[in-house]
Design a protein around this motif. Structure first.
Motif, PDB file in Angstrom:
ATOM      1  N   PRO A 121       0.819  -1.138  -0.048  1.00 50.70           N
ATOM      2  CA  PRO A 121       0.068  -0.048  -0.097  1.00 50.70           C
ATOM      3  C   PRO A 121       0.959   1.340   0.085  1.00 50.70           C
ATOM      4  O   PRO A 121       0.401   2.340   0.027  1.00 50.70           O
ATOM      5  N   THR A 122       2.187   1.289  -0.093  1.00 50.25           N
ATOM      6  CA  THR A 122       2.972   2.277   0.222  1.00 50.25           C
ATOM      7  C   THR A 122       3.455   2.727  -1.145  1.00 50.25           C
ATOM      8  O   THR A 122       2.934   2.302  -2.227  1.00 50.25           O
ATOM      9  N   ASN A 123       4.113   3.812  -1.301  1.00 44.00           N
ATOM     10  CA  ASN A 123       4.355   4.703  -2.470  1.00 44.00           C
ATOM     11  C   ASN A 123       5.749   4.104  -2.809  1.00 44.00           C
ATOM     12  O   ASN A 123       6.407   4.586  -3.897  1.00 44.00           O
ATOM     13  N   ASP A 124       6.504   3.031  -2.227  1.00 51.48           N
ATOM     14  CA  ASP A 124       7.725   2.830  -2.551  1.00 51.48           C
ATOM     15  C   ASP A 124       7.743   1.326  -2.746  1.00 51.48           C
ATOM     16  O   ASP A 124       6.717   0.489  -2.519  1.00 51.48           O
ATOM     17  N   THR A 125       8.765   0.767  -3.789  1.00 56.08           N
ATOM     18  CA  THR A 125       8.737  -0.613  -3.975  1.00 56.08           C
ATOM     19  C   THR A 125       9.136  -1.492  -2.560  1.00 56.08           C
ATOM     20  O   THR A 125      10.057  -0.972  -2.093  1.00 56.08           O
ATOM     21  N   ILE A 126       8.708  -2.662  -2.396  1.00 53.93           N
ATOM     22  CA  ILE A 126       8.933  -3.412  -1.234  1.00 53.93           C
ATOM     23  C   ILE A 126       9.689  -4.683  -1.753  1.00 53.93           C
ATOM     24  O   ILE A 126       9.164  -5.310  -2.901  1.00 53.93           O
ATOM     25  N   TYR A 127      10.698  -4.967  -1.046  1.00 53.01           N
ATOM     26  CA  TYR A 127      11.322  -6.419  -1.577  1.00 53.01           C
ATOM     27  C   TYR A 127      11.170  -7.455  -0.642  1.00 53.01           C
ATOM     28  O   TYR A 127      11.766  -7.215   0.558  1.00 53.01           O
ATOM     29  N   VAL A 128      10.319  -8.457  -0.809  1.00 52.64           N
ATOM     30  CA  VAL A 128      10.314  -9.745   0.206  1.00 52.64           C
ATOM     31  C   VAL A 128      11.604 -10.630  -0.192  1.00 52.64           C
ATOM     32  O   VAL A 128      11.508 -11.175  -1.060  1.00 52.64           O
ATOM     33  N   THR A 187      17.895 -10.517  -4.567  1.00 53.41           N
ATOM     34  CA  THR A 187      16.926  -9.643  -5.079  1.00 53.41           C
ATOM     35  C   THR A 187      15.476  -9.534  -4.712  1.00 53.41           C
ATOM     36  O   THR A 187      14.912  -8.746  -4.707  1.00 53.41           O
ATOM     37  N   GLY A 188      15.095 -10.652  -3.914  1.00 52.03           N
ATOM     38  CA  GLY A 188      13.863 -10.959  -3.194  1.00 52.03           C
ATOM     39  C   GLY A 188      12.808 -10.739  -4.391  1.00 52.03           C
ATOM     40  O   GLY A 188      12.879 -10.656  -5.620  1.00 52.03           O
ATOM     41  N   CYS A 189      11.440 -10.763  -3.722  1.00 45.38           N
ATOM     42  CA  CYS A 189      10.389 -10.658  -4.681  1.00 45.38           C
ATOM     43  C   CYS A 189       9.927  -8.958  -4.589  1.00 45.38           C
ATOM     44  O   CYS A 189       9.446  -8.574  -3.527  1.00 45.38           O
ATOM     45  N   GLN A 190       9.786  -8.619  -5.832  1.00 45.31           N
ATOM     46  CA  GLN A 190       9.763  -7.196  -5.877  1.00 45.31           C
ATOM     47  C   GLN A 190       8.312  -6.824  -6.041  1.00 45.31           C
ATOM     48  O   GLN A 190       7.597  -7.298  -6.860  1.00 45.31           O
ATOM     49  N   ILE A 191       7.689  -6.140  -5.312  1.00 42.67           N
ATOM     50  CA  ILE A 191       6.207  -5.601  -5.133  1.00 42.67           C
ATOM     51  C   ILE A 191       6.072  -3.954  -5.465  1.00 42.67           C
ATOM     52  O   ILE A 191       6.494  -3.360  -4.495  1.00 42.67           O
ATOM     53  N   PRO A 192       5.962  -3.681  -6.478  1.00 45.44           N
ATOM     54  CA  PRO A 192       5.954  -2.218  -6.742  1.00 45.44           C
ATOM     55  C   PRO A 192       4.692  -1.682  -6.044  1.00 45.44           C
ATOM     56  O   PRO A 192       3.744  -2.196  -5.369  1.00 45.44           O
ATOM     57  N   PRO A 193       4.880  -0.327  -5.924  1.00 43.62           N
ATOM     58  CA  PRO A 193       3.796   0.663  -5.018  1.00 43.62           C
ATOM     59  C   PRO A 193       2.203   0.475  -5.623  1.00 43.62           C
ATOM     60  O   PRO A 193       2.116   0.093  -6.920  1.00 43.62           O
ATOM     61  N   ARG A 194       1.406   0.123  -4.870  1.00 44.15           N
ATOM     62  CA  ARG A 194       0.015  -0.315  -5.141  1.00 44.15           C
ATOM     63  C   ARG A 194      -0.254  -1.508  -6.001  1.00 44.15           C
ATOM     64  O   ARG A 194      -1.405  -1.639  -6.807  1.00 44.15           O
ATOM     65  N   GLU A 195       0.572  -2.443  -5.803  1.00 48.91           N
ATOM     66  CA  GLU A 195       0.340  -3.814  -6.495  1.00 48.91           C
ATOM     67  C   GLU A 195       0.539  -4.884  -5.543  1.00 48.91           C
ATOM     68  O   GLU A 195       0.963  -4.767  -4.356  1.00 48.91           O
ATOM     69  N   LYS A 196       0.161  -6.074  -6.045  1.00 54.09           N
ATOM     70  CA  LYS A 196       0.011  -7.345  -5.318  1.00 54.09           C
ATOM     71  C   LYS A 196       1.083  -8.461  -5.808  1.00 54.09           C
ATOM     72  O   LYS A 196       1.097  -8.358  -7.106  1.00 54.09           O
ATOM     73  N   ARG A 197       1.567  -9.422  -5.173  1.00 53.57           N
ATOM     74  CA  ARG A 197       2.294 -10.646  -5.600  1.00 53.57           C
ATOM     75  C   ARG A 197       1.870 -11.491  -4.733  1.00 53.57           C
ATOM     76  O   ARG A 197       1.524 -11.608  -3.655  1.00 53.57           O
ATOM     77  N   TYR A 198       1.930 -12.753  -5.363  1.00 51.66           N
ATOM     78  CA  TYR A 198       1.603 -14.040  -4.528  1.00 51.66           C
ATOM     79  C   TYR A 198       3.213 -14.595  -4.442  1.00 51.66           C
ATOM     80  O   TYR A 198       4.113 -14.898  -5.184  1.00 51.66           O
ATOM     81  N   ILE A 199       3.497 -15.127  -3.205  1.00 45.29           N
ATOM     82  CA  ILE A 199       4.741 -15.725  -2.630  1.00 45.29           C
ATOM     83  C   ILE A 199       4.349 -17.353  -2.270  1.00 45.29           C
ATOM     84  O   ILE A 199       3.302 -17.494  -1.524  1.00 45.29           O
ATOM     85  N   VAL A 200       5.110 -18.195  -2.834  1.00 46.88           N
ATOM     86  CA  VAL A 200       4.968 -19.684  -2.519  1.00 46.88           C
ATOM     87  C   VAL A 200       5.964 -20.127  -1.920  1.00 46.88           C
ATOM     88  O   VAL A 200       7.184 -20.074  -2.722  1.00 46.88           O
ATOM     89  N   MET A 201       5.989 -20.703  -0.667  1.00 48.27           N
ATOM     90  CA  MET A 201       7.208 -21.647  -0.154  1.00 48.27           C
ATOM     91  C   MET A 201       6.830 -22.940  -0.237  1.00 48.27           C
ATOM     92  O   MET A 201       5.737 -23.444   0.252  1.00 48.27           O
ATOM     93  N   TYR A 202       7.809 -23.783  -0.913  1.00 50.26           N
ATOM     94  CA  TYR A 202       7.529 -25.043  -1.202  1.00 50.26           C
ATOM     95  C   TYR A 202       8.351 -25.886  -0.040  1.00 50.26           C
ATOM     96  O   TYR A 202       9.468 -25.719   0.012  1.00 50.26           O
TER      97      TYR A 202
END
Length: 299
Positions: free
Chosen positions: A184-191, A241-256
């Motif tokens: 929900p932020t205005n910056d890119t988050i890296y999981v 590198t992480g999982c890049q989630i741009p501002p106001r966007e959604k990503r799905y992460i799967v741990m196997y």
């Protein structure tokens, strides 16, 4: 001579009939005992668990129950490890996987300072009450690892997750911890990681992957351990590198996760590690439960 043979024949016949009757009665008693032993309440409750949470936070765990028969007006009272009471009766008792009844138990750890804690053989008590009697059961909720932190930062919003993973066999199982995260932020988050501490010989994280999808139902269908190696490299999450989630966007992460056959239940609420503006933050993921149900509830 003939008379003597006739008497011996009748004596043998009477002895044989007596033996058959005795054997039949004994067999009937034995089978009856076996049947009575089989007609017992069955519970699935013992698990290994890792939970990342803030102090005094409550976690929900599931107990599965198969009664020998479901009587009318039955009620279930569950006493949690901290003495909280939860009651199920009437319509609240709902059948779940393979005919078992599922009951949610809140587990809360009070007065914990910040740090990591081990709880072995955590117990809960269940009272099954009918109009004529009450039965008490002591159930083990298993071994728990609780990690608490005051530095929990909820910069990401959990939009979707898988609550249960089920298997019906005693083989090694590929369990997928799936979660949708919105920035929900205005910056890119890296999981950069999903962290948990459990017995390494029974659980093994094979990979963590990042997907741009619309829902959990649209994620790649990877069902076997050997299929994890087929995940494209560009989808894999690394600590750099992480999982890049741009501002106001959604990503799905799967741990196997590869789960050993000795694990009957697993409760997992991992620590999500992510970076924002070169700062590292932590937050709890959603709770997922894995359960191994090899027998159908016959009632």
């Amino acid at each position: 001579m003939i008379e003597k043979l006739r008497e011996n024949f009748y004596l043998i016949l009477v002895s044989f009939v007596a033996f058959v009757l005795f054997f039949s009665v004994s067999l009937g008693i034995y089978v009856d005992k076996i049947s009575k032993n089989d007609l017992q309440d069955k519970f699935i409750s013992e698990r290994v668990a890792y939970v990342y949470a803030s102090p005094n936070e409550s976690i929900e765990a599931t107990i599965f129950w198969c009664p020998p028969s479901l009587e009318k007006n039955v009620s279930i009272t569950i006493s949690t490890p901290l003495g909280l009471l939860v009651q199920y009766k009437g319509e609240k008792l709902q059948r779940s996987f393979r005919g078992y009844f599922s009951m949610i138990v809140p587990v809360k750890f009070l007065s914990l300072d910040f740090g990591s804690y081990e709880f072995e053989n955590l117990n809960s008590y269940i009272y099954v009450t009918t109009p004529t009697k009450t039965k008490k059961f002591t159930l083990s909720l298993g071994n728990w690892t609780i990690e608490t932190s005051k530095e929990i930062a909820l910069k990401l919003i959990i939009t979707e997750s898988n609550r249960y993973a089920i298997t019906f066999v005693n083989d090694s199982k590929l369990v997928k911890y799936e979660i949708g995260l919105f920035n929900p932020t205005n910056d890119t988050i890296y999981v950069i990681n999903f962290s948990y501490v459990l017995y390494p010989q029974t659980l093994e994280t094979l990979a963590i992957a990042c997907y741009n999808a619309t829902s959990i139902l649209d994620l790649p269908k990877i069902e076997k351990v050997e299929d994890v190696s087929k995940i494209p490299k560009e989808s894999l999450v690394s600590s750099t590198t992480g999982c890049q989630i741009p501002p106001r966007e959604k990503r799905y992460i799967v741990m196997y996760i590869k789960v050993d056959p000795t694990v009957k239940m697993l409760l997992l609420r991992p620590k999500i590690v992510y970076k924002l503006n070169n700062n590292t933050f932590f937050m709890p993921g959603a709770t997922m439960e894995f359960v191994r149900i090899t027998e159908r509830c016959a009632d």
